[in-house]
Design a protein around this motif. Structure first.
Motif, PDB file in Angstrom:
ATOM      1  N   LEU A 176      52.722 -84.793 -28.248  1.00  0.00           N
ATOM      2  CA  LEU A 176      51.288 -84.591 -28.141  1.00  0.00           C
ATOM      3  C   LEU A 176      50.627 -85.279 -29.326  1.00  0.00           C
ATOM      4  CD1 LEU A 176      51.048 -80.728 -27.407  1.00  0.00           C
ATOM      5  CD2 LEU A 176      51.132 -82.588 -25.731  1.00  0.00           C
ATOM      6  N   PHE A 177      49.466 -85.886 -29.092  1.00  0.00           N
ATOM      7  CA  PHE A 177      48.697 -86.381 -30.229  1.00  0.00           C
ATOM      8  C   PHE A 177      47.206 -86.228 -29.955  1.00  0.00           C
ATOM      9  CE2 PHE A 177      49.548 -90.266 -27.718  1.00  0.00           C
ATOM     10  CZ  PHE A 177      48.290 -90.831 -27.613  1.00  0.00           C
ATOM     11  N   LEU A 178      46.429 -86.181 -31.026  1.00  0.00           N
ATOM     12  CA  LEU A 178      44.984 -85.994 -30.969  1.00  0.00           C
ATOM     13  C   LEU A 178      44.292 -87.266 -31.425  1.00  0.00           C
ATOM     14  CD1 LEU A 178      44.662 -82.426 -32.573  1.00  0.00           C
ATOM     15  CD2 LEU A 178      45.227 -83.045 -30.206  1.00  0.00           C
ATOM     16  N   THR A 179      43.100 -87.523 -30.883  1.00  0.00           N
ATOM     17  CA  THR A 179      42.363 -88.739 -31.241  1.00  0.00           C
ATOM     18  C   THR A 179      40.911 -88.408 -31.556  1.00  0.00           C
ATOM     19  OG1 THR A 179      41.684 -89.238 -28.953  1.00  0.00           O
ATOM     20  CG2 THR A 179      43.798 -90.135 -29.705  1.00  0.00           C
ATOM     21  N   ASN A 180      40.381 -89.064 -32.592  1.00  0.00           N
ATOM     22  CA  ASN A 180      38.932 -89.103 -32.809  1.00  0.00           C
ATOM     23  C   ASN A 180      38.594 -90.322 -33.650  1.00  0.00           C
ATOM     24  OD1 ASN A 180      39.266 -88.428 -35.546  1.00  0.00           O
ATOM     25  ND2 ASN A 180      38.682 -86.298 -35.247  1.00  0.00           N
ATOM     26  N   ALA A 181      37.308 -90.564 -33.849  1.00  0.00           N
ATOM     27  CA  ALA A 181      36.859 -91.801 -34.489  1.00  0.00           C
ATOM     28  C   ALA A 181      37.171 -91.844 -35.978  1.00  0.00           C
ATOM     29  CB  ALA A 181      35.352 -91.987 -34.273  1.00  0.00           C
ATOM     30  N   ILE A 182      37.322 -90.707 -36.613  1.00  0.00           N
ATOM     31  CA  ILE A 182      37.577 -90.684 -38.056  1.00  0.00           C
ATOM     32  C   ILE A 182      39.065 -90.839 -38.347  1.00  0.00           C
ATOM     33  CG2 ILE A 182      37.368 -89.356 -40.186  1.00  0.00           C
ATOM     34  CD1 ILE A 182      34.717 -90.398 -39.079  1.00  0.00           C
ATOM     35  N   PHE A 183      39.897 -90.033 -37.738  1.00  0.00           N
ATOM     36  CA  PHE A 183      41.335 -90.041 -38.029  1.00  0.00           C
ATOM     37  C   PHE A 183      42.116 -91.029 -37.166  1.00  0.00           C
ATOM     38  CE2 PHE A 183      40.061 -85.824 -39.535  1.00  0.00           C
ATOM     39  CZ  PHE A 183      40.697 -85.781 -40.764  1.00  0.00           C
ATOM     40  N   GLY A 184      41.545 -91.486 -36.076  1.00  0.00           N
ATOM     41  CA  GLY A 184      42.314 -92.329 -35.165  1.00  0.00           C
ATOM     42  C   GLY A 184      43.272 -91.470 -34.372  1.00  0.00           C
ATOM     43  N   ILE A 185      44.558 -91.516 -34.747  1.00  0.00           N
ATOM     44  CA  ILE A 185      45.604 -90.750 -34.064  1.00  0.00           C
ATOM     45  C   ILE A 185      46.295 -89.819 -35.055  1.00  0.00           C
ATOM     46  CG2 ILE A 185      47.910 -90.933 -32.996  1.00  0.00           C
ATOM     47  CD1 ILE A 185      46.947 -93.464 -31.617  1.00  0.00           C
ATOM     48  N   ARG A 186      46.461 -88.575 -34.647  1.00  0.00           N
ATOM     49  CA  ARG A 186      47.263 -87.607 -35.414  1.00  0.00           C
ATOM     50  C   ARG A 186      48.228 -86.925 -34.441  1.00  0.00           C
ATOM     51  NH1 ARG A 186      43.403 -83.532 -38.185  1.00  0.00           N
ATOM     52  NH2 ARG A 186      42.331 -83.741 -36.184  1.00  0.00           N
ATOM     53  N   TRP A 187      49.501 -86.844 -34.839  1.00  0.00           N
ATOM     54  CA  TRP A 187      50.487 -86.270 -33.931  1.00  0.00           C
ATOM     55  C   TRP A 187      50.631 -84.775 -34.152  1.00  0.00           C
ATOM     56  CZ3 TRP A 187      55.520 -84.500 -35.503  1.00  0.00           C
ATOM     57  CH2 TRP A 187      55.819 -84.721 -36.853  1.00  0.00           C
ATOM     58  N   VAL A 188      50.966 -84.083 -33.078  1.00  0.00           N
ATOM     59  CA  VAL A 188      51.151 -82.634 -33.089  1.00  0.00           C
ATOM     60  C   VAL A 188      52.632 -82.332 -33.224  1.00  0.00           C
ATOM     61  CG1 VAL A 188      50.897 -80.501 -31.754  1.00  0.00           C
ATOM     62  CG2 VAL A 188      49.085 -82.248 -31.702  1.00  0.00           C
ATOM     63  N   GLY A 189      52.972 -81.552 -34.233  1.00  0.00           N
ATOM     64  CA  GLY A 189      54.366 -81.175 -34.441  1.00  0.00           C
ATOM     65  C   GLY A 189      54.769 -79.925 -33.692  1.00  0.00           C
ATOM     66  N   GLN A 190      53.774 -79.029 -33.459  1.00  0.00           N
ATOM     67  CA  GLN A 190      54.104 -77.785 -32.774  1.00  0.00           C
ATOM     68  C   GLN A 190      52.897 -77.266 -31.997  1.00  0.00           C
ATOM     69  OE1 GLN A 190      56.305 -75.028 -35.095  1.00  0.00           O
ATOM     70  NE2 GLN A 190      56.181 -73.366 -33.616  1.00  0.00           N
ATOM     71  N   PHE A 191      53.123 -76.921 -30.747  1.00  0.00           N
ATOM     72  CA  PHE A 191      52.137 -76.247 -29.912  1.00  0.00           C
ATOM     73  C   PHE A 191      52.777 -74.966 -29.418  1.00  0.00           C
ATOM     74  CE2 PHE A 191      50.540 -75.679 -25.441  1.00  0.00           C
ATOM     75  CZ  PHE A 191      49.330 -75.108 -25.810  1.00  0.00           C
ATOM     76  N   GLY A 192      52.262 -73.833 -29.882  1.00  0.00           N
ATOM     77  CA  GLY A 192      52.899 -72.562 -29.562  1.00  0.00           C
ATOM     78  C   GLY A 192      54.320 -72.541 -30.083  1.00  0.00           C
TER      79      GLY A 192
END
Length: 276
Positions: A239-255
């Protein structure tokens, strides 16, 4: 620090808004969060496309001079005056002028532009994966307003507070069907079997600029817009998250599910090469 109020530079600590301001009273407006790098406004076309779309949806009477060139000039001049042209976060906030109750008496837009220096590490992929879980107390409804970066941000405010209380990096908001919408400050992508998946705008997510940029690019992974369930996220490879400031950030844990970042790292590098 100075700010720009309706096209004029002013001291940032000067009182400007009254108690009748419609953004204060009703959240009647929208905003853009942008990044300036080495004197250039990144993804300017997409930001101002979304801004004008949002203002049309909110029934503003848009002045002819409200163009990408007009706002870009103001933003870069403000960053120059404040000495942050090398790397800055910029917020352009628009609201409806005049007073009135819920029914506006004036549809003219007014605006403020602010800027702040960003650290160089903003361009680095996060070393430690983000922790993410579900915010249970509000839902995103998939309608015309859900795509806007609205001045009425209470679901995101409460989700961010909830995430801090639970020591998560971010909180996930679901829509009225219990499916994935977005997070407090980002769109979400799932990676499964070498393919990328992200919810369509009809699922209630904000029309993110970085999301739209990735959807428009030729990437080494096929990209699909489709509704995502919580189970889809739990069974994803990444999973990864996107926005204009950070670009891409990956998710290490969901639940209780943990993830790697192989695809996110590849996309992060491609993003830096294409934008900088």
């Amino acid at each position: 620090m100075q700010l720009c109020y309706n096209g004029k530079l002013m001291a940032g600590d000067r009182p400007l808004l009254t108690v009748d301001n419609r953004s204060f009273r009703y959240g009647d407006g929208c905003f853009e969060t942008m990044k300036v790098y080495q004197g250039q406004l990144l993804l300017a076309d997409l930001h101002f496309e979304r801004l004008l779309m949002s203002m049309h949806i909110l029934h503003f009477h848009i002045p002819p001079h409200f163009t990408k060139e007009y706002f870009t000039g103001l933003i870069l001049e403000l960053c120059r005056v404040n000495g942050v042209s090398d790397l800055a976060r910029v917020r352009l906030t628009v609201w409806r002028a005049g007073t009135g109750l819920y029914d506006p008496v004036d549809h003219t837009p007014e605006f403020i532009i602010q800027c702040w220096e960003l650290p160089e590490r903003i361009f680095e992929l996060n070393e430690t994966g983000l922790t993410l879980d579900i915010f249970p107390d509000a839902v995103k409804t998939g309608d015309k307003l859900s795509t806007i970066k609205s001045n009425n941000c209470l679901p995101y405010v409460l989700a961010a507070l909830y995430a801090r209380e639970h020591q998560w990096s971010e909180a996930l908001l679901l829509n009225q069907y219990g499916r994935v919408a977005d997070t407090t400050v980002a769109n979400i992508f799932a990676v499964k079997n070498g393919r990328l998946y992200t919810p369509p705008l009809s699922e209630g997510c904000v029309c993110g600029v970085m999301r739209k940029y990735l959807l428009s690019r030729e990437l080494p992974f096929p990209v699909h817009e489709q509704p995502l369930t919580v189970r889809d996220l739990e069974s994803a490879d990444e999973l990864f998250l996107t926005n204009a400031i950070f670009g891409i950030r990956w998710v290490g844990q969901f639940g209780d599910t943990s993830y790697g970042n192989a695809a996110a790292a590849i996309l992060h590098d491609l993003l830096q090469e294409s934008m900088l």
